[in-house]
Scaffold this motif. Structure first.
Motif, PDB file in Angstrom:
ATOM      1  N   GLN A 197       0.831  -1.208   0.000  1.00  0.00           N
ATOM      2  CA  GLN A 197       0.000   0.000   0.000  1.00  0.00           C
ATOM      3  C   GLN A 197       0.863   1.255   0.000  1.00  0.00           C
ATOM      4  O   GLN A 197       0.578   2.228  -0.713  1.00  0.00           O
ATOM      5  CB  GLN A 197      -0.923  -0.009   1.222  1.00  0.00           C
ATOM      6  CG  GLN A 197      -2.019  -1.066   1.159  1.00  0.00           C
ATOM      7  CD  GLN A 197      -2.852  -1.104   2.429  1.00  0.00           C
ATOM      8  OE1 GLN A 197      -2.601  -0.369   3.375  1.00  0.00           O
ATOM      9  NE2 GLN A 197      -3.856  -1.984   2.448  1.00  0.00           N
ATOM     10  N   LEU A 198       1.935   1.241   0.796  1.00  0.00           N
ATOM     11  CA  LEU A 198       2.833   2.388   0.840  1.00  0.00           C
ATOM     12  C   LEU A 198       3.520   2.592  -0.510  1.00  0.00           C
ATOM     13  O   LEU A 198       3.665   3.731  -0.982  1.00  0.00           O
ATOM     14  CB  LEU A 198       3.880   2.194   1.945  1.00  0.00           C
ATOM     15  CG  LEU A 198       4.940   3.299   2.075  1.00  0.00           C
ATOM     16  CD1 LEU A 198       4.277   4.647   2.353  1.00  0.00           C
ATOM     17  CD2 LEU A 198       5.946   2.950   3.173  1.00  0.00           C
ATOM     18  N   LEU A 199       3.940   1.508  -1.141  1.00  0.00           N
ATOM     19  CA  LEU A 199       4.580   1.604  -2.456  1.00  0.00           C
ATOM     20  C   LEU A 199       3.629   2.224  -3.471  1.00  0.00           C
ATOM     21  O   LEU A 199       4.023   3.104  -4.246  1.00  0.00           O
ATOM     22  CB  LEU A 199       5.026   0.220  -2.920  1.00  0.00           C
ATOM     23  CG  LEU A 199       5.584   0.140  -4.349  1.00  0.00           C
ATOM     24  CD1 LEU A 199       6.866   0.966  -4.469  1.00  0.00           C
ATOM     25  CD2 LEU A 199       5.842  -1.302  -4.750  1.00  0.00           C
ATOM     26  N   LYS A 200       2.373   1.779  -3.479  1.00  0.00           N
ATOM     27  CA  LYS A 200       1.394   2.323  -4.418  1.00  0.00           C
ATOM     28  C   LYS A 200       1.213   3.818  -4.195  1.00  0.00           C
ATOM     29  O   LYS A 200       1.172   4.609  -5.153  1.00  0.00           O
ATOM     30  CB  LYS A 200       0.064   1.596  -4.251  1.00  0.00           C
ATOM     31  CG  LYS A 200      -1.021   2.071  -5.200  1.00  0.00           C
ATOM     32  CD  LYS A 200      -2.317   1.307  -4.983  1.00  0.00           C
ATOM     33  CE  LYS A 200      -3.414   1.835  -5.910  1.00  0.00           C
ATOM     34  NZ  LYS A 200      -4.708   1.133  -5.677  1.00  0.00           N
ATOM     35  N   HIS A 201       1.120   4.211  -2.927  1.00  0.00           N
ATOM     36  CA  HIS A 201       0.953   5.629  -2.606  1.00  0.00           C
ATOM     37  C   HIS A 201       2.182   6.433  -3.038  1.00  0.00           C
ATOM     38  O   HIS A 201       2.052   7.527  -3.609  1.00  0.00           O
ATOM     39  CB  HIS A 201       0.720   5.782  -1.103  1.00  0.00           C
ATOM     40  CG  HIS A 201       0.664   7.213  -0.646  1.00  0.00           C
ATOM     41  ND1 HIS A 201      -0.398   8.044  -0.936  1.00  0.00           N
ATOM     42  CD2 HIS A 201       1.561   7.967   0.057  1.00  0.00           C
ATOM     43  CE1 HIS A 201      -0.167   9.243  -0.424  1.00  0.00           C
ATOM     44  NE2 HIS A 201       1.025   9.214   0.182  1.00  0.00           N
ATOM     45  N   LEU A 202       3.367   5.897  -2.779  1.00  0.00           N
ATOM     46  CA  LEU A 202       4.600   6.589  -3.149  1.00  0.00           C
ATOM     47  C   LEU A 202       4.696   6.793  -4.656  1.00  0.00           C
ATOM     48  O   LEU A 202       5.068   7.877  -5.130  1.00  0.00           O
ATOM     49  CB  LEU A 202       5.812   5.802  -2.650  1.00  0.00           C
ATOM     50  CG  LEU A 202       6.250   6.031  -1.209  1.00  0.00           C
ATOM     51  CD1 LEU A 202       7.315   5.013  -0.815  1.00  0.00           C
ATOM     52  CD2 LEU A 202       6.788   7.451  -1.031  1.00  0.00           C
ATOM     53  N   LYS A 203       4.388   5.772  -5.428  1.00  0.00           N
ATOM     54  CA  LYS A 203       4.483   5.868  -6.887  1.00  0.00           C
ATOM     55  C   LYS A 203       3.515   6.916  -7.425  1.00  0.00           C
ATOM     56  O   LYS A 203       3.860   7.708  -8.311  1.00  0.00           O
ATOM     57  CB  LYS A 203       4.225   4.505  -7.525  1.00  0.00           C
ATOM     58  CG  LYS A 203       5.367   3.519  -7.298  1.00  0.00           C
ATOM     59  CD  LYS A 203       5.010   2.108  -7.727  1.00  0.00           C
ATOM     60  CE  LYS A 203       4.833   1.983  -9.203  1.00  0.00           C
ATOM     61  NZ  LYS A 203       4.625   0.570  -9.608  1.00  0.00           N
ATOM     62  N   GLU A 204       2.282   6.932  -6.879  1.00  0.00           N
ATOM     63  CA  GLU A 204       1.303   7.925  -7.320  1.00  0.00           C
ATOM     64  C   GLU A 204       1.748   9.335  -6.951  1.00  0.00           C
ATOM     65  O   GLU A 204       1.548  10.285  -7.714  1.00  0.00           O
ATOM     66  CB  GLU A 204      -0.060   7.620  -6.695  1.00  0.00           C
ATOM     67  CG  GLU A 204      -0.692   6.335  -7.208  1.00  0.00           C
ATOM     68  CD  GLU A 204      -1.950   5.961  -6.441  1.00  0.00           C
ATOM     69  OE1 GLU A 204      -2.204   6.589  -5.379  1.00  0.00           O
ATOM     70  OE2 GLU A 204      -2.670   5.037  -6.882  1.00  0.00           O
ATOM     71  N   THR A 205       2.380   9.468  -5.770  1.00  0.00           N
ATOM     72  CA  THR A 205       2.809  10.789  -5.306  1.00  0.00           C
ATOM     73  C   THR A 205       4.040  11.279  -6.061  1.00  0.00           C
ATOM     74  O   THR A 205       4.127  12.445  -6.459  1.00  0.00           O
ATOM     75  CB  THR A 205       3.105  10.748  -3.798  1.00  0.00           C
ATOM     76  OG1 THR A 205       1.960  10.249  -3.105  1.00  0.00           O
ATOM     77  CG2 THR A 205       3.461  12.136  -3.275  1.00  0.00           C
ATOM     78  N   LEU A 206       5.006  10.383  -6.276  1.00  0.00           N
ATOM     79  CA  LEU A 206       6.253  10.781  -6.924  1.00  0.00           C
ATOM     80  C   LEU A 206       6.032  11.280  -8.345  1.00  0.00           C
ATOM     81  O   LEU A 206       6.773  12.137  -8.834  1.00  0.00           O
ATOM     82  CB  LEU A 206       7.239   9.611  -6.929  1.00  0.00           C
ATOM     83  CG  LEU A 206       7.884   9.264  -5.585  1.00  0.00           C
ATOM     84  CD1 LEU A 206       8.711   7.990  -5.706  1.00  0.00           C
ATOM     85  CD2 LEU A 206       8.754  10.410  -5.091  1.00  0.00           C
ATOM     86  N   VAL A 207       5.016  10.748  -9.014  1.00  0.00           N
ATOM     87  CA  VAL A 207       4.714  11.201 -10.365  1.00  0.00           C
ATOM     88  C   VAL A 207       4.446  12.704 -10.378  1.00  0.00           C
ATOM     89  O   VAL A 207       4.798  13.417 -11.323  1.00  0.00           O
ATOM     90  CB  VAL A 207       3.503  10.429 -10.937  1.00  0.00           C
ATOM     91  CG1 VAL A 207       3.016  11.062 -12.228  1.00  0.00           C
ATOM     92  CG2 VAL A 207       3.870   8.980 -11.170  1.00  0.00           C
ATOM     93  N   HIS A 208       3.848  13.202  -9.287  1.00  0.00           N
ATOM     94  CA  HIS A 208       3.465  14.616  -9.225  1.00  0.00           C
ATOM     95  C   HIS A 208       4.554  15.504  -8.638  1.00  0.00           C
ATOM     96  O   HIS A 208       4.653  16.681  -8.987  1.00  0.00           O
ATOM     97  CB  HIS A 208       2.187  14.776  -8.394  1.00  0.00           C
ATOM     98  CG  HIS A 208       1.014  14.018  -8.944  1.00  0.00           C
ATOM     99  ND1 HIS A 208       0.385  14.370 -10.120  1.00  0.00           N
ATOM    100  CD2 HIS A 208       0.369  12.905  -8.489  1.00  0.00           C
ATOM    101  CE1 HIS A 208      -0.605  13.522 -10.372  1.00  0.00           C
ATOM    102  NE2 HIS A 208      -0.638  12.628  -9.401  1.00  0.00           N
TER     103      HIS A 208
END
Length: 557
Positions: free
Chosen positions: A102-113
């Motif tokens: 879950q943390l990885l998914k959140h990080l990937k979505e956030t890092l894109v921005h």
């Protein structure tokens, strides 16, 4: 995280079951454990290791190979299923707990921005450091504390997906793999392995959106756009990998698809031809003499016959002082020559004009025409199939040594292709070509092998019958899997005349070349730089090279 932290991966110690731990400092033994269940099925895993290797899925499966691709993070296991009579290629990567996922998914979505545009101009190493720092800073500002192992697992997937090739990154990293193929959504990917041929993998794109996004990212790597309006991608990545892909279900009904042909950082060499049984040492020595003396050559064969590999091996014999220009649709030729200009075609944008070309498009004909203005000694054309061939043969006729490949299984079929549309090269012009290599992919026992079926010389043109006169120099005996010299070579005749050599002197020179090639093969010099050093040394001081390899000339009665 302290630099001295020792991270571990659980790997099989042997086929009988023991385990070994690989750490950053080397390999150490660990006590065997009976349970090796993973992917959330064990209380001590994945908490104890960055990556833990699962047991084989079936009792009928036997491990054949185990490869550390990026230790201690990613590994590959190739196993054979006796019941199904098939191989399986397993990609093994860090297992994540549900909270880590879950943390990885959140990080990937956030890092894109939040990632800055400066990342696009960085090298791969700088990008990795930048991403690691970005993740560390983001977690720190949010007050998230992770164990060193969890941090490493998450960083692995961030780097894999943002810098690497995502789900196929391990496959890209295995040098034994030649092609990676995805046929659609929810279908296992297949690879073509240089020892086991076509092998199914455990990598599957189970979501159309994920697969479509991956194809778009491949296009971005190639500097091209792929979309509903332009659903077919054909390009080359910055690393040199050749990509062909389709987007969504626009032209492929099972979903998006892609085929990646891996670029070999270590080019195929003349020694590889011998070690893999594609040619004999005498045939390689013959190619050496032909290349040195400017004899043009076309390598013919079917798909996956190894034409480009043989082309690259033969081009290694081009004298170091020569100027070389290579022209390809996708970069595959790799030479050590300093005076070498590698060229590649590019696609255009927008609609095609009256000449059939889009704005900005540079095709093979443009490259060949431009190459002739660069005063090259040798021109290498990756594959001939269009109007550029006529210009190439004109270059041959005016003294430019030219190497190329084409799809044909004999001299007759080669001539038919060359003199008919869309190539339309007059048969009389084909007499400028000196050598034709016919290469095949054949089955020897249970293995698929590549063999040079024939080396032929084009020695003239018969105007009365409008036929090319050919001479077979070497031929492959498929029954015995051996190569036979057919008794005569016009190359030797021309060299004797050019250099004023007797037959005995010509034979002695050829035997010296064979001895050098055999020395490199016996010592398994597959690195092109080693081979290049010996070849260039021979051109400068052949006597010194013969002394170095301990050559003793044969004494004839």
């Amino acid at each position: 995280m302290a630099a001295a932290t020792s991270f571990k991966v659980r790997v099989p110690k042997s086929r009988t079951g023991g385990l070994a731990e690989i750490t950053r400092g080397g390999v150490s033994r660990a006590e065997p454990k009976k349970d090796a269940t993973l992917a959330g099925g064990s209380s001590d895993l994945p908490g104890t290791y960055i990556t833990a290797v699962p047991p084989l899925a079936e009792a009928a499966m036997t491990e054949v190979e185990f490869l550390a691709v990026q230790p201690p993070y990613s590994f590959a296991r190739l196993s054979y299923n006796e019941r199904k009579k098939e191989y399986l290629y397993e990609v093994i990567e860090p297992q994540l707990s549900s909270s880590e996922a879950q943390l990885l998914k959140h990080l990937k979505e956030t890092l894109v921005h939040i990632l800055g545009s400066e990342g696009t101009i960085m090298g791969a190493a700088d990008k990795r450091a930048y991403l690691r720092a970005s993740v560390e800073n983001y977690l720190k500002t949010r007050g998230v504390t992770l164990s060193p192992l969890s941090t490493e697992r998450i960083n692995y997937y961030i780097l894999r997906d943002f810098v690497g090739y995502g789900p196929v990154d391990v496959l890209i990293g295995d040098e034994s793999i030649e092609d990676i193929s995805c046929d659609g959504v929810e279908i296992p990917l297949y690879v073509f392995h240089k020892r086991y041929e076509s092998v199914k993998t455990n990598v599957i794109f189970d979501s159309e959106d994920v697969l479509n996004s991956f194809v778009v990212s491949l296009g971005q790597r190639c500097g091209k756009q792929v979309s509903v309006s332009n659903p077919i991608l054909d390009g080359t990545t910055p690393e040199g990998h050749r990509v062909q892909a389709t987007y969504a279900r626009e032209v492929t009904t099972r979903g998006a698809s892609f085929t990646i042909r891996r670029f070999k950082e270590k080019p195929f060499t003349p020694v590889d031809l011998i070690l893999q049984g594609t040619a004999s040492d005498e045939m390689v020595a013959y190619l050496w003499l032909a290349a040195e003396n400017g004899e043009s050559m076309i390598i013919c064969g079917g798909p996956a016959a190894g034409k480009t590999s043989t082309l690259n091996a033969a081009a290694l014999f081009i004298p170091p002082t020569a100027k070389v220009v290579s022209l390809e649709d996708t970069r595959e030729v790799n030479l050590p020559h300093e005076n070498w200009i590698p060229g590649a075609t590019r696609s255009g944008t927008g609609d095609r004009g009256p000449d059939g070309k889009a704005a900005g498009e540079v095709d093979m004909f443009d490259l060949v025409r431009a190459a002739l203005r660069q005063r090259p000694n040798y021109i290498i054309v990756g594959e001939v199939r269009g109007k550029e061939t006529y210009t190439m043969f004109q270059a041959m006729a005016t003294g430019h040594t030219t190497y190329s490949t084409m799809h044909a299984d004999s001299v007759k079929s080669m001539v038919n292709r060359l003199e008919n549309p869309p190539i339309n090269t007059p048969r009389i012009l084909l007499s400028a070509l000196k050598n034709v290599i016919i290469q095949v992919q054949a089955r020897s026992g249970n293995a698929v092998v590549r063999r040079i079926k024939q080396i032929l010389e084009i020695v003239g043109f018969e105007p009365e019958t409008n036929e090319l006169i050919t001479n077979t120099v070497y031929e492959w005996d498929a029954g015995k899997d051996t190569f036979l010299f057919k008794g005569h070579s016009f190359l030797f005749d021309s060299l004797m005349e050019l250099k004023n050599l007797t037959h005995e002197e010509m034979e002695a020179e050829f035997r010296r070349r064979v001895a050098v090639v055999r020395y490199m093969a016996d010592n398994k010099f597959t690195d092109h730089r080693q081979i290049w050093q010996i070849i260039t040394s021979y051109y400068k001081d052949p006597a010194e090279v013969m002394q170095r390899i301990g050559y003793v000339p044969e004494v004839t009665a």
